[in-house]
Design a protein around this motif. Structure first.
Motif, PDB file in Angstrom:
ATOM      1  N   TRP A 135      -0.008  52.521 -27.196  1.00  0.00           N
ATOM      2  CA  TRP A 135       1.056  52.116 -28.111  1.00  0.00           C
ATOM      3  C   TRP A 135       0.700  52.391 -29.572  1.00  0.00           C
ATOM      4  O   TRP A 135       1.570  52.775 -30.372  1.00  0.00           O
ATOM      5  CB  TRP A 135       1.371  50.634 -27.908  1.00  0.00           C
ATOM      6  N   VAL A 136      -0.568  52.219 -29.904  1.00  0.00           N
ATOM      7  CA  VAL A 136      -0.993  52.501 -31.280  1.00  0.00           C
ATOM      8  C   VAL A 136      -0.879  53.992 -31.583  1.00  0.00           C
ATOM      9  O   VAL A 136      -0.446  54.389 -32.673  1.00  0.00           O
ATOM     10  CB  VAL A 136      -2.431  51.996 -31.509  1.00  0.00           C
ATOM     11  N   LEU A 137      -1.259  54.837 -30.620  1.00  0.00           N
ATOM     12  CA  LEU A 137      -1.129  56.287 -30.815  1.00  0.00           C
ATOM     13  C   LEU A 137       0.326  56.679 -31.081  1.00  0.00           C
ATOM     14  O   LEU A 137       0.610  57.478 -31.984  1.00  0.00           O
ATOM     15  CB  LEU A 137      -1.642  57.031 -29.583  1.00  0.00           C
ATOM     16  N   LEU A 138       1.244  56.138 -30.301  1.00  0.00           N
ATOM     17  CA  LEU A 138       2.660  56.477 -30.460  1.00  0.00           C
ATOM     18  C   LEU A 138       3.217  56.053 -31.818  1.00  0.00           C
ATOM     19  O   LEU A 138       4.222  56.605 -32.289  1.00  0.00           O
ATOM     20  CB  LEU A 138       3.480  55.834 -29.338  1.00  0.00           C
ATOM     21  N   SER A 139       2.570  55.100 -32.459  1.00  0.00           N
ATOM     22  CA  SER A 139       3.059  54.623 -33.760  1.00  0.00           C
ATOM     23  C   SER A 139       2.578  55.471 -34.932  1.00  0.00           C
ATOM     24  O   SER A 139       3.046  55.294 -36.062  1.00  0.00           O
ATOM     25  CB  SER A 139       2.612  53.170 -33.977  1.00  0.00           C
ATOM     26  N   PHE A 140       1.654  56.404 -34.696  1.00  0.00           N
ATOM     27  CA  PHE A 140       1.033  57.142 -35.796  1.00  0.00           C
ATOM     28  C   PHE A 140       2.014  57.945 -36.660  1.00  0.00           C
ATOM     29  O   PHE A 140       1.900  57.927 -37.891  1.00  0.00           O
ATOM     30  CB  PHE A 140      -0.061  58.065 -35.265  1.00  0.00           C
ATOM     31  N   PRO A 141       2.971  58.710 -36.077  1.00  0.00           N
ATOM     32  CA  PRO A 141       3.888  59.456 -36.966  1.00  0.00           C
ATOM     33  C   PRO A 141       4.659  58.541 -37.919  1.00  0.00           C
ATOM     34  O   PRO A 141       4.876  58.894 -39.086  1.00  0.00           O
ATOM     35  CB  PRO A 141       4.833  60.152 -35.973  1.00  0.00           C
ATOM     36  N   PHE A 142       5.053  57.392 -37.433  1.00  0.00           N
ATOM     37  CA  PHE A 142       5.819  56.452 -38.263  1.00  0.00           C
ATOM     38  C   PHE A 142       4.922  55.814 -39.332  1.00  0.00           C
ATOM     39  O   PHE A 142       5.359  55.594 -40.462  1.00  0.00           O
ATOM     40  CB  PHE A 142       6.453  55.387 -37.373  1.00  0.00           C
ATOM     41  N   ALA A 191       1.181  43.270 -27.975  1.00  0.00           N
ATOM     42  CA  ALA A 191       0.717  43.495 -29.350  1.00  0.00           C
ATOM     43  C   ALA A 191       0.929  44.940 -29.762  1.00  0.00           C
ATOM     44  O   ALA A 191       1.339  45.229 -30.897  1.00  0.00           O
ATOM     45  CB  ALA A 191      -0.758  43.119 -29.460  1.00  0.00           C
ATOM     46  N   GLY A 192       0.664  45.873 -28.858  1.00  0.00           N
ATOM     47  CA  GLY A 192       0.847  47.291 -29.167  1.00  0.00           C
ATOM     48  C   GLY A 192       2.301  47.659 -29.370  1.00  0.00           C
ATOM     49  O   GLY A 192       2.650  48.393 -30.310  1.00  0.00           O
ATOM     50  N   ILE A 193       3.192  47.163 -28.499  1.00  0.00           N
ATOM     51  CA  ILE A 193       4.619  47.465 -28.621  1.00  0.00           C
ATOM     52  C   ILE A 193       5.180  46.891 -29.917  1.00  0.00           C
ATOM     53  O   ILE A 193       5.983  47.529 -30.606  1.00  0.00           O
ATOM     54  CB  ILE A 193       5.386  46.906 -27.398  1.00  0.00           C
ATOM     55  N   ALA A 194       4.763  45.680 -30.266  1.00  0.00           N
ATOM     56  CA  ALA A 194       5.230  45.064 -31.511  1.00  0.00           C
ATOM     57  C   ALA A 194       4.779  45.873 -32.724  1.00  0.00           C
ATOM     58  O   ALA A 194       5.540  46.054 -33.686  1.00  0.00           O
ATOM     59  CB  ALA A 194       4.712  43.636 -31.603  1.00  0.00           C
ATOM     60  N   THR A 195       3.548  46.376 -32.691  1.00  0.00           N
ATOM     61  CA  THR A 195       3.050  47.211 -33.783  1.00  0.00           C
ATOM     62  C   THR A 195       3.860  48.496 -33.897  1.00  0.00           C
ATOM     63  O   THR A 195       4.228  48.923 -35.001  1.00  0.00           O
ATOM     64  CB  THR A 195       1.563  47.541 -33.563  1.00  0.00           C
ATOM     65  N   LEU A 196       4.143  49.135 -32.755  1.00  0.00           N
ATOM     66  CA  LEU A 196       4.961  50.349 -32.753  1.00  0.00           C
ATOM     67  C   LEU A 196       6.342  50.084 -33.341  1.00  0.00           C
ATOM     68  O   LEU A 196       6.813  50.835 -34.210  1.00  0.00           O
ATOM     69  CB  LEU A 196       5.084  50.881 -31.322  1.00  0.00           C
ATOM     70  N   ALA A 197       7.001  49.034 -32.880  1.00  0.00           N
ATOM     71  CA  ALA A 197       8.349  48.723 -33.369  1.00  0.00           C
ATOM     72  C   ALA A 197       8.360  48.465 -34.869  1.00  0.00           C
ATOM     73  O   ALA A 197       9.251  48.936 -35.596  1.00  0.00           O
ATOM     74  CB  ALA A 197       8.900  47.505 -32.620  1.00  0.00           C
TER      75      ALA A 197
END
Length: 457
Positions: A135-142, A191-197
């Motif tokens: 989930w943290v990886l998926l949040s990187f572009p944002f 925690a990971g999904i919340a960080t991504l969102a």
């Protein structure tokens, strides 16, 4: 006599929102750690290991943001607003591209990467780390987009916008944690999904604010025709002139930091958890100095762009003074209250006592050494003196932090085999030696004025 480029009120308007923003940014990691602690020390340790690893990539985005902010600030100081806007577009292009490359490389190799870096760790810790990593990886572009836009607003002397967006991001993250960890009970995945969102919302908000029609009339930097992709290699080279040395410096720094943390795999679960909590609490003491370091990119960059070298040095001294005052106040508070702060985390008595002791040594070292080691190099980079800070940081990292952390911790393990937790102090004392060396080098560089000879544009 030349008029000062920044009044006291200008500096306050720039720095105070940055302090608040840095505090909010720290709460994302702290809330994740506190809330994940409800699922046990394995969850805390898994999140901590990923946080340490992903800091390597996050610092790359920070390096690009710094490069873009330095170039934009110098163009704004030079009254070349159109070139500042061009630099802004190129910053967004390259930072987003790098984030996508990181996902493509790390997502399929995440298990291999964690095994390579951390070696043999408890299976429950590994499983939690793997889940959180996705989930943290998926949040990187944002995150890259948010960091870049925030840096652009700071280069215009406007830090209130990034503060407000950071507030929204934190509220989203905390609410998501509460719903997904406590409500849905999905642990570290929550925690990971919340960080991504939270990062998606922050990035979209920033792009909207810089691209809306009214932005053209509210500031010197705004975005037009987002659908039109254009590469300006002349401008990219200017950004990379600062970003590459900063990126290498930050990346090597965190590689060394990860290597140091890998020494702890044999210290026991309590030591790993205590180290995670120490990092979380100690990071709050750095907030004033970090905020002033970010503000210095705007202030020093515009002074250099305007050709006002004497003002650049004068502002540099003022900002370092404020950094030390802020560090003293916050670190002293944490030193006195850390036994109560540690109780907020779901730790064993063993881990809690160890964390309290390490935090107190860290606060003493922070007061004396941290601002010169980490705020001062931002002042140097703002002029374009990024190669010097890179060389000093790399030498100091490997010669002092990695080597001395290893030697001191191994000596303590050998001397006191019945108390392996003492070795954690060795890790942190190696870090303090690193701070002393780099602080001396940066202080000498500043006072000898060699950094004033640099210029990016």
């Amino acid at each position: 006599m030349t008029e000062n480029l920044f009044s006291k009120q200008d500096l306050r308007r720039l720095i105070f929102p940055l302090v608040a923003e840095q505090f909010l940014a720290m709460t994302i990691g702290a809330c994740d750690t506190v809330m994940v602690s409800s699922v046990g020390e394995a969850g805390v340790s898994g999140v901590s290991l990923i946080d340490q690893l992903t800091q390597l990539f996050i610092q790359l985005f920070a390096a690009f943001a710094t490069g873009g902010a330095v170039v934009s600030s110098q163009y704004l100081g030079h009254k070349s607003d159109e070139k500042a806007r061009t630099a802004a577009r190129q910053l967004l292009n390259i930072s987003t591209f790098v984030a996508l490359v990181i996902i493509a490389l790390c997502l399929p190799l995440r298990h291999f990467i964690l095994n390579l870096i951390y070696g043999k760790i408890d299976e429950s810790v590994m499983q939690n780390a793997l889940v959180y990593f996705v989930w943290v990886l998926l949040s990187f572009p944002f995150l890259a987009i948010y960091n870049s836009c925030a840096a652009l607003y700071r280069s215009m002397g406007n830090s209130k916008v990034s503060l407000k967006v950071s507030l929204v991001m934190n509220i989203t993250n905390i609410a998501g944690n509460a719903i997904l960890i406590y409500g849905a009970k999905i642990g570290v995945a929550g925690a990971g999904i919340a960080t991504l969102a939270s990062r998606i919302i922050a990035a979209c908000t920033m792009i909207y604010l810089l691209a809306r029609p009214s932005a053209k009339y509210k500031g010197q930097i705004y975005l037009e025709k987002l659908w039109k992709f254009e590469l300006r290699f002349d401008m990219i080279r200017k950004i990379l002139k600062v970003a590459i040395p900063s990126g290498i410096e930050n990346s090597v720094f965190h590689i060394g930091k990860i290597l140091v943390y890998s020494f702890m795999s044999g210290f026991g679960l309590a030591a790993i958890a205590a180290n995670a909590i120490t990092n979380t609490i100690a990071s709050f003491s750095n907030i004033p100095s970090q905020a002033i370091g970010l503000a210095s990119v705007t202030v020093i960059g515009q002074c250099i762009g305007a050709g006002e070298k004497e003002q650049a040095k004068s502002y540099g001294k003022k900002m370092m003074k404020e950094a030390y005052i802020g560090m003293f106040c916050v670190a002293t508070f944490i030193f006195l209250t850390c036994p109560f702060l540690v109780r907020a985390f779901n730790l064993s008595d063993e881990a809690r006592i160890l964390a309290t002791g390490v935090i107190r040594t860290c606060m003493v070292a922070n007061i004396f050494f941290w601002p010169m080691s980490f705020t001062m190099p931002n002042i140097l980079r703002a002029s374009g003196d990024a190669k010097y800070t890179m060389v000093v940081s790399n030498i100091s990292m490997w010669l002092f932090r990695v080597l001395f952390s290893f030697l001191i911790s191994k000596y303590l393990l050998y001397k006191f085999p019945e108390n392996t937790h003492l070795a954690l102090y060795g890790i942190w004392f190696g870090m303090y030696i690193d701070w002393v060396f780099r602080g001396l080098c940066f202080g000498i560089r500043f006072h000898r004025n060699r950094w004033l000879e640099k210029k990016v544009i």
